[in-house]
Design a protein around this motif. Sequence first.
Motif, PDB file in Angstrom:
ATOM      1  N   LYS A  27     -26.721  35.220 -33.206  1.00  0.00           N
ATOM      2  CA  LYS A  27     -27.605  34.450 -32.327  1.00  0.00           C
ATOM      3  C   LYS A  27     -26.905  33.991 -31.056  1.00  0.00           C
ATOM      4  N   ASP A  28     -27.682  33.934 -29.983  1.00  0.00           N
ATOM      5  CA  ASP A  28     -27.257  33.360 -28.697  1.00  0.00           C
ATOM      6  C   ASP A  28     -25.900  33.885 -28.221  1.00  0.00           C
ATOM      7  N   VAL A  29     -25.834  35.184 -28.034  1.00  0.00           N
ATOM      8  CA  VAL A  29     -24.605  35.817 -27.549  1.00  0.00           C
ATOM      9  C   VAL A  29     -24.856  36.427 -26.159  1.00  0.00           C
ATOM     10  N   PRO A  30     -23.794  36.660 -25.399  1.00  0.00           N
ATOM     11  CA  PRO A  30     -23.956  37.219 -24.053  1.00  0.00           C
ATOM     12  C   PRO A  30     -24.440  38.677 -24.089  1.00  0.00           C
ATOM     13  N   VAL A  31     -25.178  39.032 -23.044  1.00  0.00           N
ATOM     14  CA  VAL A  31     -25.601  40.425 -22.821  1.00  0.00           C
ATOM     15  C   VAL A  31     -25.017  40.863 -21.495  1.00  0.00           C
ATOM     16  N   GLU A  32     -24.327  42.017 -21.508  1.00  0.00           N
ATOM     17  CA  GLU A  32     -23.726  42.576 -20.296  1.00  0.00           C
ATOM     18  C   GLU A  32     -24.339  43.942 -20.001  1.00  0.00           C
ATOM     19  N   ASN A  33     -24.461  44.231 -18.745  1.00  0.00           N
ATOM     20  CA  ASN A  33     -24.884  45.563 -18.313  1.00  0.00           C
ATOM     21  C   ASN A  33     -23.640  46.435 -18.275  1.00  0.00           C
ATOM     22  N   GLU A  34     -23.580  47.483 -19.108  1.00  0.00           N
ATOM     23  CA  GLU A  34     -22.405  48.344 -19.154  1.00  0.00           C
ATOM     24  C   GLU A  34     -22.348  49.345 -18.012  1.00  0.00           C
ATOM     25  N   ASP A  35     -23.425  49.425 -17.229  1.00  0.00           N
ATOM     26  CA  ASP A  35     -23.419  50.295 -16.046  1.00  0.00           C
ATOM     27  C   ASP A  35     -22.885  49.586 -14.818  1.00  0.00           C
ATOM     28  N   GLY A  36     -22.616  48.306 -14.960  1.00  0.00           N
ATOM     29  CA  GLY A  36     -22.055  47.563 -13.839  1.00  0.00           C
ATOM     30  C   GLY A  36     -22.985  46.673 -13.211  1.00  0.00           C
ATOM     31  N   LEU A  54     -33.903  39.661 -26.316  1.00  0.00           N
ATOM     32  CA  LEU A  54     -33.020  39.423 -25.176  1.00  0.00           C
ATOM     33  C   LEU A  54     -33.774  38.744 -24.043  1.00  0.00           C
ATOM     34  N   VAL A  55     -33.094  37.845 -23.324  1.00  0.00           N
ATOM     35  CA  VAL A  55     -33.618  37.225 -22.113  1.00  0.00           C
ATOM     36  C   VAL A  55     -32.635  37.586 -21.010  1.00  0.00           C
ATOM     37  N   LEU A  56     -33.111  38.396 -20.051  1.00  0.00           N
ATOM     38  CA  LEU A  56     -32.221  38.992 -19.063  1.00  0.00           C
ATOM     39  C   LEU A  56     -32.711  38.762 -17.644  1.00  0.00           C
ATOM     40  N   ASP A  57     -31.772  38.851 -16.704  1.00  0.00           N
ATOM     41  CA  ASP A  57     -32.170  38.839 -15.290  1.00  0.00           C
ATOM     42  C   ASP A  57     -32.411  40.281 -14.852  1.00  0.00           C
ATOM     43  N   SER A  58     -32.699  40.489 -13.589  1.00  0.00           N
ATOM     44  CA  SER A  58     -33.040  41.833 -13.103  1.00  0.00           C
ATOM     45  C   SER A  58     -31.865  42.805 -13.151  1.00  0.00           C
ATOM     46  N   SER A  59     -30.633  42.296 -13.316  1.00  0.00           N
ATOM     47  CA  SER A  59     -29.467  43.179 -13.431  1.00  0.00           C
ATOM     48  C   SER A  59     -29.087  43.430 -14.895  1.00  0.00           C
ATOM     49  N   TRP A  60     -29.968  43.063 -15.825  1.00  0.00           N
ATOM     50  CA  TRP A  60     -29.788  43.275 -17.260  1.00  0.00           C
ATOM     51  C   TRP A  60     -28.588  42.499 -17.811  1.00  0.00           C
ATOM     52  N   GLY A 115     -28.864  36.956 -25.787  1.00  0.00           N
ATOM     53  CA  GLY A 115     -29.722  37.586 -26.770  1.00  0.00           C
ATOM     54  C   GLY A 115     -29.282  37.305 -28.189  1.00  0.00           C
ATOM     55  N   SER A 116     -30.098  37.763 -29.108  1.00  0.00           N
ATOM     56  CA  SER A 116     -29.835  37.658 -30.538  1.00  0.00           C
ATOM     57  C   SER A 116     -30.236  38.975 -31.176  1.00  0.00           C
ATOM     58  N   PHE A 117     -29.562  39.341 -32.273  1.00  0.00           N
ATOM     59  CA  PHE A 117     -29.968  40.538 -33.005  1.00  0.00           C
ATOM     60  C   PHE A 117     -29.711  40.354 -34.484  1.00  0.00           C
ATOM     61  N   SER A 118     -30.450  41.109 -35.287  1.00  0.00           N
ATOM     62  CA  SER A 118     -30.279  41.051 -36.735  1.00  0.00           C
ATOM     63  C   SER A 118     -30.293  42.461 -37.294  1.00  0.00           C
ATOM     64  N   TYR A 119     -29.512  42.644 -38.362  1.00  0.00           N
ATOM     65  CA  TYR A 119     -29.436  43.941 -39.021  1.00  0.00           C
ATOM     66  C   TYR A 119     -28.947  43.748 -40.449  1.00  0.00           C
ATOM     67  N   ASN A 120     -29.639  44.354 -41.386  1.00  0.00           N
ATOM     68  CA  ASN A 120     -29.218  44.390 -42.789  1.00  0.00           C
ATOM     69  C   ASN A 120     -28.774  43.023 -43.329  1.00  0.00           C
ATOM     70  N   GLY A 121     -29.538  41.978 -43.025  1.00  0.00           N
ATOM     71  CA  GLY A 121     -29.235  40.642 -43.528  1.00  0.00           C
ATOM     72  C   GLY A 121     -28.286  39.818 -42.677  1.00  0.00           C
ATOM     73  N   HIS A 122     -27.771  40.384 -41.600  1.00  0.00           N
ATOM     74  CA  HIS A 122     -26.868  39.651 -40.697  1.00  0.00           C
ATOM     75  C   HIS A 122     -27.652  39.201 -39.467  1.00  0.00           C
ATOM     76  N   LEU A 178     -36.581  38.997 -17.700  1.00  0.00           N
ATOM     77  CA  LEU A 178     -37.075  40.059 -18.568  1.00  0.00           C
ATOM     78  C   LEU A 178     -36.965  39.579 -20.010  1.00  0.00           C
ATOM     79  N   LEU A 179     -38.059  39.638 -20.742  1.00  0.00           N
ATOM     80  CA  LEU A 179     -38.060  39.315 -22.163  1.00  0.00           C
ATOM     81  C   LEU A 179     -38.126  40.651 -22.890  1.00  0.00           C
ATOM     82  N   VAL A 180     -37.031  41.038 -23.532  1.00  0.00           N
ATOM     83  CA  VAL A 180     -36.905  42.370 -24.113  1.00  0.00           C
ATOM     84  C   VAL A 180     -36.863  42.259 -25.636  1.00  0.00           C
ATOM     85  N   THR A 181     -37.703  43.051 -26.300  1.00  0.00           N
ATOM     86  CA  THR A 181     -37.649  43.164 -27.751  1.00  0.00           C
ATOM     87  C   THR A 181     -37.282  44.602 -28.104  1.00  0.00           C
ATOM     88  N   LEU A 182     -36.412  44.756 -29.088  1.00  0.00           N
ATOM     89  CA  LEU A 182     -35.997  46.072 -29.568  1.00  0.00           C
ATOM     90  C   LEU A 182     -36.103  46.080 -31.087  1.00  0.00           C
TER      91      LEU A 182
END
Length: 130
Positions: free
Chosen positions: A121-130, A101-107, A111-118, A73-77
Amino acid sequence: MAKEGAYLVKILVGNKGTPGAPLLHFTGVVNAPTGKINGFAEITQALPPPHGVTDIPNVTGQIRHTGFGPDKLLVTLSGSYVVSVPPPAIGSYLAHFEAFLVLDSSWKGTGSFSYNGHEIKDVPVENEDG
């Protein structure tokens, strides 16, 4: 297994357990047929108040699939939020947020994110629902 209809996702993006690392918490609803996502995000970081939490109330996004090999899954937010300028200045401005974000089917994935100049990059993504 691909999900159908609309479903809820809760993910954590960032280096959990690393002191001072910003963490992106996203909760949203996915419309599986269209791939559209709507939700909200919060970025938390161990900083003195009022700087430790950034609320992003309206986040939208899109899911695309790689279409080759194991399905990814290629996810943009993206979204925006108001930042108040600390005294003695007066005012506020609109800051932009985005995540990729680049995710598998279990999310789970990276991924990488930016906000207000920060930029985070390249950090883990976890599914908080398990």
